[in-house]
Structure formats: C-alpha cells, structure tokens
Motif scaffolding. Structure first.
Motif, PDB file in Angstrom:
ATOM      1  N   GLU A   1       0.829  -1.211   0.000  1.00  0.00           N
ATOM      2  CA  GLU A   1       0.000   0.000   0.000  1.00  0.00           C
ATOM      3  C   GLU A   1       0.861   1.259   0.000  1.00  0.00           C
ATOM      4  N   LEU A   2       1.888   1.285   0.840  1.00  0.00           N
ATOM      5  CA  LEU A   2       2.729   2.477   0.933  1.00  0.00           C
ATOM      6  C   LEU A   2       3.488   2.731  -0.366  1.00  0.00           C
ATOM      7  N   VAL A   3       4.031   1.686  -0.962  1.00  0.00           N
ATOM      8  CA  VAL A   3       4.780   1.867  -2.215  1.00  0.00           C
ATOM      9  C   VAL A   3       3.825   2.170  -3.367  1.00  0.00           C
ATOM     10  N   THR A   4       2.667   1.527  -3.391  1.00  0.00           N
ATOM     11  CA  THR A   4       1.684   1.814  -4.440  1.00  0.00           C
ATOM     12  C   THR A   4       1.282   3.280  -4.409  1.00  0.00           C
ATOM     13  N   ASN A   5       1.105   3.840  -3.221  1.00  0.00           N
ATOM     14  CA  ASN A   5       0.772   5.267  -3.127  1.00  0.00           C
ATOM     15  C   ASN A   5       1.877   6.127  -3.728  1.00  0.00           C
ATOM     16  N   ALA A   6       3.134   5.772  -3.472  1.00  0.00           N
ATOM     17  CA  ALA A   6       4.243   6.537  -4.048  1.00  0.00           C
ATOM     18  C   ALA A   6       4.224   6.435  -5.571  1.00  0.00           C
ATOM     19  N   VAL A   7       3.982   5.237  -6.091  1.00  0.00           N
ATOM     20  CA  VAL A   7       3.908   5.045  -7.542  1.00  0.00           C
ATOM     21  C   VAL A   7       2.771   5.876  -8.118  1.00  0.00           C
ATOM     22  N   THR A   8       1.611   5.810  -7.480  1.00  0.00           N
ATOM     23  CA  THR A   8       0.408   6.499  -7.963  1.00  0.00           C
ATOM     24  C   THR A   8       0.580   8.011  -7.963  1.00  0.00           C
ATOM     25  N   HIS A   9       1.292   8.538  -6.986  1.00  0.00           N
ATOM     26  CA  HIS A   9       1.385   9.989  -6.833  1.00  0.00           C
ATOM     27  C   HIS A   9       2.682  10.578  -7.374  1.00  0.00           C
ATOM     28  N   GLY A  10       3.371   9.843  -8.246  1.00  0.00           N
ATOM     29  CA  GLY A  10       4.450  10.425  -9.022  1.00  0.00           C
ATOM     30  C   GLY A  10       5.840  10.419  -8.443  1.00  0.00           C
ATOM     31  N   ALA A  11       6.112   9.631  -7.431  1.00  0.00           N
ATOM     32  CA  ALA A  11       7.485   9.568  -6.915  1.00  0.00           C
ATOM     33  C   ALA A  11       8.380   8.924  -7.974  1.00  0.00           C
ATOM     34  N   THR A  12       9.654   9.268  -7.954  1.00  0.00           N
ATOM     35  CA  THR A  12      10.596   8.651  -8.888  1.00  0.00           C
ATOM     36  C   THR A  12      11.403   7.541  -8.225  1.00  0.00           C
ATOM     37  N   ALA A  13      11.449   7.548  -6.905  1.00  0.00           N
ATOM     38  CA  ALA A  13      12.127   6.505  -6.135  1.00  0.00           C
ATOM     39  C   ALA A  13      11.593   6.567  -4.714  1.00  0.00           C
ATOM     40  N   VAL A  14      11.732   5.469  -3.997  1.00  0.00           N
ATOM     41  CA  VAL A  14      11.362   5.444  -2.586  1.00  0.00           C
ATOM     42  C   VAL A  14      12.528   4.873  -1.793  1.00  0.00           C
ATOM     43  N   ASN A  15      12.616   5.311  -0.563  1.00  0.00           N
ATOM     44  CA  ASN A  15      13.592   4.781   0.373  1.00  0.00           C
ATOM     45  C   ASN A  15      12.830   3.934   1.375  1.00  0.00           C
ATOM     46  N   ILE A  16      13.246   2.696   1.515  1.00  0.00           N
ATOM     47  CA  ILE A  16      12.581   1.766   2.422  1.00  0.00           C
ATOM     48  C   ILE A  16      13.451   1.597   3.656  1.00  0.00           C
ATOM     49  N   GLY A  17      12.830   1.649   4.827  1.00  0.00           N
ATOM     50  CA  GLY A  17      13.531   1.403   6.079  1.00  0.00           C
ATOM     51  C   GLY A  17      12.832   0.310   6.858  1.00  0.00           C
ATOM     52  N   ILE A  18      13.616  -0.521   7.526  1.00  0.00           N
ATOM     53  CA  ILE A  18      13.072  -1.570   8.393  1.00  0.00           C
ATOM     54  C   ILE A  18      13.870  -1.518   9.689  1.00  0.00           C
ATOM     55  N   GLU A  19      13.164  -1.497  10.808  1.00  0.00           N
ATOM     56  CA  GLU A  19      13.801  -1.502  12.124  1.00  0.00           C
ATOM     57  C   GLU A  19      13.107  -2.564  12.966  1.00  0.00           C
ATOM     58  N   ALA A  20      13.905  -3.379  13.664  1.00  0.00           N
ATOM     59  CA  ALA A  20      13.331  -4.407  14.532  1.00  0.00           C
ATOM     60  C   ALA A  20      14.113  -4.458  15.835  1.00  0.00           C
ATOM     61  N   HIS A  21      13.373  -4.467  16.920  1.00  0.00           N
ATOM     62  CA  HIS A  21      13.951  -4.583  18.258  1.00  0.00           C
ATOM     63  C   HIS A  21      13.011  -5.468  19.056  1.00  0.00           C
ATOM     64  N   GLY A  22      13.341  -6.737  19.147  1.00  0.00           N
ATOM     65  CA  GLY A  22      12.457  -7.674  19.840  1.00  0.00           C
ATOM     66  C   GLY A  22      11.132  -7.791  19.115  1.00  0.00           C
ATOM     67  N   SER A  23      10.044  -7.535  19.826  1.00  0.00           N
ATOM     68  CA  SER A  23       8.717  -7.665  19.224  1.00  0.00           C
ATOM     69  C   SER A  23       8.268  -6.417  18.477  1.00  0.00           C
ATOM     70  N   ALA A  24       9.074  -5.344  18.537  1.00  0.00           N
ATOM     71  CA  ALA A  24       8.713  -4.086  17.873  1.00  0.00           C
ATOM     72  C   ALA A  24       9.369  -4.012  16.497  1.00  0.00           C
ATOM     73  N   VAL A  25       8.545  -3.861  15.465  1.00  0.00           N
ATOM     74  CA  VAL A  25       9.044  -3.748  14.095  1.00  0.00           C
ATOM     75  C   VAL A  25       8.374  -2.542  13.443  1.00  0.00           C
ATOM     76  N   VAL A  26       9.190  -1.721  12.786  1.00  0.00           N
ATOM     77  CA  VAL A  26       8.703  -0.543  12.071  1.00  0.00           C
ATOM     78  C   VAL A  26       9.197  -0.615  10.634  1.00  0.00           C
ATOM     79  N   VAL A  27       8.293  -0.377   9.698  1.00  0.00           N
ATOM     80  CA  VAL A  27       8.697  -0.215   8.299  1.00  0.00           C
ATOM     81  C   VAL A  27       8.382   1.225   7.911  1.00  0.00           C
ATOM     82  N   SER A  28       9.230   1.780   7.051  1.00  0.00           N
ATOM     83  CA  SER A  28       8.987   3.143   6.598  1.00  0.00           C
ATOM     84  C   SER A  28       9.216   3.226   5.102  1.00  0.00           C
TER      85      SER A  28
END
Length: 129
Positions: free
Chosen positions: A48-75
């Motif tokens: 969903e997040l990348v599709t929105n970038a594609v739909t709204h004209g981004a030329t590239a996206v930067n993906i981030g992943i962070e994990a610490h035990g049970s906590a995981v964040v994607v950006s």
C-alpha cells in the motif's frame, strides 16, 4: 537486545510494490520474523505504501526496516510533500489508509529530506530466532 536495521532505495516502476514487498518480507525472515499471517499483513502494508508513491508520481522510494524484539517498524520515504488524506473509498481507491489503520499498531507521516516518510509500527510479534 540489538536493534536490527535495513535501508534500501527502490526505483519506481509498475513492479515496485511487489519487488519491495518480497524484499521486506525476506529481510524480516532472515531476522526470524516468519509467522505467515503476520508477514502477510506486513506485505499488504508495504504494498500500500509503495503503491501510493507510484500512484502519486514519486521517482524513487527509500525503504527502512527496524526491529527490536517484538517491535518492528517499516517506513517508506519519497520526495513528495503531499500528505496522505483519508477519503471515501471508491472505484479508484481510498482503502489504503483504512488498511494501515487495521494492520498496524500505529502509523504517522513526518517530513523527510524535502518530502515525506510514512512510518508504520507493525503489530508486536516475537521473532522465531
């Protein structure tokens, strides 16, 4: 406990959502996050997040992943300053933010290098490692 991080750039194309989804799920699997139901939800969030970038004209996206035990964040960061807004779902879309609400613990948008970054905190899970 160590915080695990990964970051990579993805050029925008029609295949970007699928490519990014597989890459993120692959990184998480290497880190021990292998629960099939949970990773399926992660895949939807990333798509969903990348599709929105594609739909709204981004030329590239930067993906981030962070994990610490049970906590995981994607950006997902792109160069657009357009902030996502909820709207009534219709034949053209409007369901993405509803899915983020349902499939994440919380999410937010922040300014990032002249554009924006959407950070999605996933539902807690214990890695298998």
């Amino acid at each position: 406990m160590t915080t695990l991080t990964a970051q990579f750039d993805v050029p925008i194309s029609p295949t970007s959502p699928g490519t990014t989804r597989r890459a993120v799920v692959g990184v998480l699997a290497v880190w021990g996050y292998t629960d099939a139901e949970w990773t399926a939800e992660v895949a939807i969030v990333v798509s969903e997040l990348v599709t929105n970038a594609v739909t709204h004209g981004a030329t590239a996206v930067n993906i981030g992943i962070e994990a610490h035990g049970s906590a995981v964040v994607v950006s997902v960061a792109d160069g657009s300053s357009i902030i996502p807004r909820r709207r009534e779902p219709d034949g053209r879309g409007g369901r993405g933010l509803l899915l983020l609400d349902k499939l994440t613990r919380r999410w937010h948008v922040e300014e990032f290098q002249g554009g924006k970054r959407i950070r999605a905190e996933l539902k807690p899970i214990t890695p298998a490692v």
